[in-house]
Motif scaffolding. Structure first.
Motif, PDB file in Angstrom:
ATOM      1  N   ALA A 133      67.972  10.478  57.807  1.00 30.93           N
ATOM      2  CA  ALA A 133      67.962  11.945  57.914  1.00 30.93           C
ATOM      3  C   ALA A 133      66.512  12.407  57.985  1.00 30.93           C
ATOM      4  CB  ALA A 133      68.661  12.561  56.705  1.00 30.93           C
ATOM      5  N   LYS A 168      64.989  15.038  58.326  1.00 28.91           N
ATOM      6  CA  LYS A 168      64.511  16.238  57.617  1.00 28.91           C
ATOM      7  C   LYS A 168      63.736  15.849  56.358  1.00 28.91           C
ATOM      8  CE  LYS A 168      68.750  17.553  57.302  1.00 28.91           C
ATOM      9  NZ  LYS A 168      69.920  16.687  57.376  1.00 28.91           N
ATOM     10  N   ASP A 182      69.052  11.131  62.325  1.00 26.80           N
ATOM     11  CA  ASP A 182      69.714  12.431  62.272  1.00 26.80           C
ATOM     12  C   ASP A 182      68.641  13.506  62.407  1.00 26.80           C
ATOM     13  OD1 ASP A 182      70.239  14.775  60.734  1.00 26.80           O
ATOM     14  OD2 ASP A 182      71.130  13.697  59.066  1.00 26.80           O
ATOM     15  N   HIS A 221      72.503  17.591  64.178  1.00 29.57           N
ATOM     16  CA  HIS A 221      73.210  18.347  63.142  1.00 29.57           C
ATOM     17  C   HIS A 221      72.784  19.800  63.157  1.00 29.57           C
ATOM     18  CE1 HIS A 221      75.284  15.619  60.447  1.00 29.57           C
ATOM     19  NE2 HIS A 221      74.370  14.717  60.702  1.00 29.57           N
ATOM     20  N   ARG A 270      82.128  18.026  61.485  1.00 27.40           N
ATOM     21  CA  ARG A 270      81.710  18.094  60.074  1.00 27.40           C
ATOM     22  C   ARG A 270      82.723  18.932  59.299  1.00 27.40           C
ATOM     23  NH1 ARG A 270      75.896  19.334  57.181  1.00 27.40           N
ATOM     24  NH2 ARG A 270      76.723  19.452  55.074  1.00 27.40           N
ATOM     25  N   HIS A 314      78.952  15.754  54.285  1.00 28.55           N
ATOM     26  CA  HIS A 314      77.745  15.496  53.480  1.00 28.55           C
ATOM     27  C   HIS A 314      77.954  16.258  52.185  1.00 28.55           C
ATOM     28  CE1 HIS A 314      73.579  14.973  52.295  1.00 28.55           C
ATOM     29  NE2 HIS A 314      73.506  16.277  52.090  1.00 28.55           N
ATOM     30  N   SER A 357      72.913  16.343  47.548  1.00 24.38           N
ATOM     31  CA  SER A 357      71.826  15.382  47.446  1.00 24.38           C
ATOM     32  C   SER A 357      71.627  14.944  46.012  1.00 24.38           C
ATOM     33  CB  SER A 357      70.543  15.999  47.987  1.00 24.38           C
ATOM     34  OG  SER A 357      70.584  15.975  49.391  1.00 24.38           O
ATOM     35  N   GLN A 358      70.877  13.866  45.870  1.00 23.68           N
ATOM     36  CA  GLN A 358      70.520  13.335  44.547  1.00 23.68           C
ATOM     37  C   GLN A 358      71.783  12.907  43.780  1.00 23.68           C
ATOM     38  OE1 GLN A 358      67.786  12.249  43.923  1.00 23.68           O
ATOM     39  NE2 GLN A 358      67.631  12.064  41.746  1.00 23.68           N
ATOM     40  N   GLY A 404      74.459  11.754  53.714  1.00 24.05           N
ATOM     41  CA  GLY A 404      73.413  11.152  52.872  1.00 24.05           C
ATOM     42  C   GLY A 404      73.676  11.500  51.424  1.00 24.05           C
ATOM     43  N   PHE A 456      72.092   9.981  48.691  1.00 24.19           N
ATOM     44  CA  PHE A 456      71.827   8.914  47.718  1.00 24.19           C
ATOM     45  C   PHE A 456      70.566   9.259  46.914  1.00 24.19           C
ATOM     46  CE2 PHE A 456      74.237   7.315  51.217  1.00 24.19           C
ATOM     47  CZ  PHE A 456      75.216   6.544  50.614  1.00 24.19           C
ATOM     48  N   GLU A 508      73.864   8.603  56.147  1.00 25.41           N
ATOM     49  CA  GLU A 508      72.650   9.331  56.554  1.00 25.41           C
ATOM     50  C   GLU A 508      71.664   9.515  55.404  1.00 25.41           C
ATOM     51  OE1 GLU A 508      74.540  12.981  57.625  1.00 25.41           O
ATOM     52  OE2 GLU A 508      74.777  12.399  59.704  1.00 25.41           O
ATOM     53  N   PRO A 509      71.137   8.448  54.830  1.00 25.35           N
ATOM     54  CA  PRO A 509      70.177   8.637  53.737  1.00 25.35           C
ATOM     55  C   PRO A 509      68.855   9.204  54.240  1.00 25.35           C
ATOM     56  CG  PRO A 509      70.269   6.327  54.376  1.00 25.35           C
ATOM     57  CD  PRO A 509      71.310   7.035  55.196  1.00 25.35           C
ATOM     58  N   GLY A 510      68.311  10.131  53.511  1.00 25.26           N
ATOM     59  CA  GLY A 510      66.974  10.661  53.811  1.00 25.26           C
ATOM     60  C   GLY A 510      66.061  10.329  52.647  1.00 25.26           C
ATOM     61  N   ARG A 511      66.328  11.017  51.540  1.00 24.13           N
ATOM     62  CA  ARG A 511      65.534  10.842  50.316  1.00 24.13           C
ATOM     63  C   ARG A 511      65.435   9.371  49.902  1.00 24.13           C
ATOM     64  NH1 ARG A 511      65.578  14.971  46.704  1.00 24.13           N
ATOM     65  NH2 ARG A 511      67.320  15.744  47.918  1.00 24.13           N
ATOM     66  N   TYR A 546      61.050  15.477  51.414  1.00 25.62           N
ATOM     67  CA  TYR A 546      61.074  16.948  51.309  1.00 25.62           C
ATOM     68  C   TYR A 546      59.798  17.523  50.693  1.00 25.62           C
ATOM     69  CZ  TYR A 546      65.909  15.814  52.272  1.00 25.62           C
ATOM     70  OH  TYR A 546      67.046  15.283  52.847  1.00 25.62           O
TER      71      TYR A 546
HETATM   72  C1  LIG Z   1      73.994  16.446  57.000  1.00 24.59           C
HETATM   73  C2  LIG Z   1      72.986  15.801  56.138  1.00 24.59           C
HETATM   74  N1  LIG Z   1      72.868  14.469  56.160  1.00 24.59           N
HETATM   75  C3  LIG Z   1      71.949  13.833  55.392  1.00 24.59           C
HETATM   76  C4  LIG Z   1      71.107  14.541  54.567  1.00 24.59           C
HETATM   77  C5  LIG Z   1      70.108  13.787  53.761  1.00 24.59           C
HETATM   78  O1  LIG Z   1      70.288  13.949  52.415  1.00 24.59           O
HETATM   79  P1  LIG Z   1      69.473  13.047  51.395  1.00 24.59           P
HETATM   80  O2  LIG Z   1      68.043  13.195  51.741  1.00 24.59           O
HETATM   81  O3  LIG Z   1      69.792  13.613  50.067  1.00 24.59           O
HETATM   82  O4  LIG Z   1      69.938  11.648  51.581  1.00 24.59           O
HETATM   83  C6  LIG Z   1      71.205  15.933  54.498  1.00 24.59           C
HETATM   84  C7  LIG Z   1      70.332  16.696  53.607  1.00 24.59           C
HETATM   85  O5  LIG Z   1      70.295  17.877  53.530  1.00 24.59           O
HETATM   86  C8  LIG Z   1      72.168  16.586  55.319  1.00 24.59           C
HETATM   87  O6  LIG Z   1      72.298  17.903  55.300  1.00 24.59           O
END
Ligand SMILES: Cc1ncc(COP(=O)(O)O)c(C=O)c1O
Length: 435
Positions: free
Chosen positions: A66, A68, A87, A110, A156, A208, A211-212, A248, A250, A291-294, A391
């Motif tokens: 992810a 972002k 993503d 997204h 979604r 989704h 988070s956390q 995501g 995690f 979709e892990p980001g963090r 973030y």
């Molecule tokens: C659709 C979607 N996927 C994945 C993520 C990533 O989340 P995280 O960073 O907590 O894994 C987000 C975070 O806002 C999201 O909105």
């Protein structure tokens, strides 16, 4: 394998904190502060934990980073090298991916309010998948696709699962701006519109949850609800999803108070749940997308600051101010996020007092760490705040017209600048005179 939070931080013979084998005090001297530093080895390890988890379980699927959480050209080049998907949620994130040479077929778009421009770019670049969030999205995509063009999509849905996390990072509950509500008729209406569409190919469902998240309970609850709907659609139309995307969310360890999160166990428990439901329905096992980001970048990054003013308020607290704050890390001000850190040039010294780390923005709420135990601290010390990789940079802003910090990657004893520090001219580059 789970990696403990502070594992990649060591102290060298000078008593300085190191990251990825590099002295953070040298980095601060060379690149100035505030400075984001990422341990690339750690990013790669995190990415591999997720990829390996699917592989070990013998499940086909995609791990989509992810972006972002942290999107720059260098970062996406690493994600590409690690073979993950991506993503994106805007033309800016999509453009960064394209400029990084990211394989377009592995990009998913997204967003809860996608624009015509975003759809136009997605179709023109022929990306892998669009995640449709609402009826407006469907109409815009229909308008964008010519008679002969096709797009794979996921729908979604909001499964109505209230995950145990901060309200601002909770997304899977009913009262959410994201996705089609699963049980009030919205998802059914969207499904009917999409399931036999001539240009739009409905590959499956996405959710989704927030988070956390630190255990699998929200994921398995969501799986139960999604498959309840799939059962209905399967019975009505014979529909079989090719993809189930559980998003995501995690979590990571920001401080010692946070549990160590075992991603492979969370994923195994989710897959186990899905296996049972697929078997009960007697449908082929879908691809599982996550979709892990963090979890990919959070604990790979830290921020280095220089200590400036120190204000002692006897019997109240001591404010230790640093040269950054809510402009480079808005999470503490936005949702009371906790962080831990260390005085990097005194990392081997005994701690002697508890202080509050304050940012330099003109807001009382600009506090980075409420309570941190530190050795005797003075102006000019270097403070490292851990786990700022997700973030932080991506939510950075120019409040008080502070230039955004630089980003440095370290790997195998080498450091490299990957985002230049903004200059004062960058700050005014879009300003025009009023004649
Ligand atoms: C659709 C979607 N996927 C994945 C993520 C990533 O989340 P995280 O960073 O907590 O894994 C987000 C975070 O806002 C999201 O909105």
């Amino acid at each position: 394998m789970s990696i403990k939070q502070y594992e990649s931080y060591k102290v060298n013979e000078l008593g300085h904190l190191t990251i990825g084998g590099i002295d953070t005090v040298d980095l601060a001297k060379h690149y100035d502060t505030p400075l984001y530093v990422y341990d690339v080895t750690r990013i790669r390890q995190n990415a591999r934990i997720f990829k390996d988890a699917l592989k070990t379980l013998g499940v086909r699927g995609q791990i989509a980073y992810a972006s972002k959480a942290f999107s720059t050209i260098a970062m996406l080049q690493i994600i590409k090298q690690e073979g993950l998907s991506l993503d994106v949620v805007s033309t800016g994130e999509l453009y960064t991916a394209i400029r990084a040479g990211f394989p377009k077929e592995k990009i998913h778009l997204h967003g809860n309010n996608k624009t015509r421009e975003e759809f136009s770019m997605a179709v023109e670049e022929d990306i892998g998948c669009v995640v449709l969030d609402n009826f407006h999205d469907i109409t815009l995509l229909e308008n964008e696709l010519g008679d002969t063009q096709h797009m794979d999509v996921l729908m979604r849905v909001t499964p109505g699962v209230a995950s145990h996390t901060h309200q601002y990072i909770m997304t899977g509950h009913e009262d959410s701006k994201f996705g089609f509500d699963l049980f009030n008729g919205q998802a059914d209406e969207a499904f009917t519109r999409l399931v036999s569409h001539s240009n739009i190919h409905l590959k499956g469902l996405h959710c989704h949850l927030g988070s956390q998240l630190t255990d699998s309970s929200s994921y398995t609850q969501a799986s139960a609800r999604l498959f309840k709907k799939i059962r209905q659609w399967h019975e009505e139309t014979g529909y079989e999803p090719k993809v189930m995307n559980f998003g995501g969310g995690f979590g990571i360890q920001y401080t010692d108070q946070d549990p160590l999160v075992r991603y492979e166990e969370m994923i195994a428990s989710l897959i186990n749940d899905v296996r049972g439901r697929v078997k009960a329905l007697d449908i082929p096992f879908p691809e599982i997308w996550l979709e892990p980001g963090r979890a990919i970048v959070g604990n790979a990054g830290l921020t280095l600051y220089s200590v400036g003013a120190i204000k002692h308020l006897p019997n109240i607290r001591t404010y230790v101010s640093v040269d950054g704050g809510m402009t480079d890390n808005i999470r503490p001000a936005l949702y009371n996020a906790d962080y831990h850190g260390v005085v990097a040039n005194k990392a081997a010294k005994k701690t002697s007092s508890t202080v509050s780390i304050a940012g330099k923005c003109c807001e009382s709420g600009d506090m980075l760490i409420d309570e941190l135990t530190v050795p005797e601290t003075e102006p000019g010390d270097i403070l490292a705040v851990y786990s700022t990789g997700a973030y932080g940079f991506s939510m950075a802003n120019n409040y008080n017209r502070f230039p955004k910090p630089a980003v440095v990657f370290v790997e195998e004893g080498r450091d490299q600048l990957v985002v230049r520090r903004e200059s004062l001219d960058d700050i005014i580059k879009n300003d025009l005179s009023y004649e």
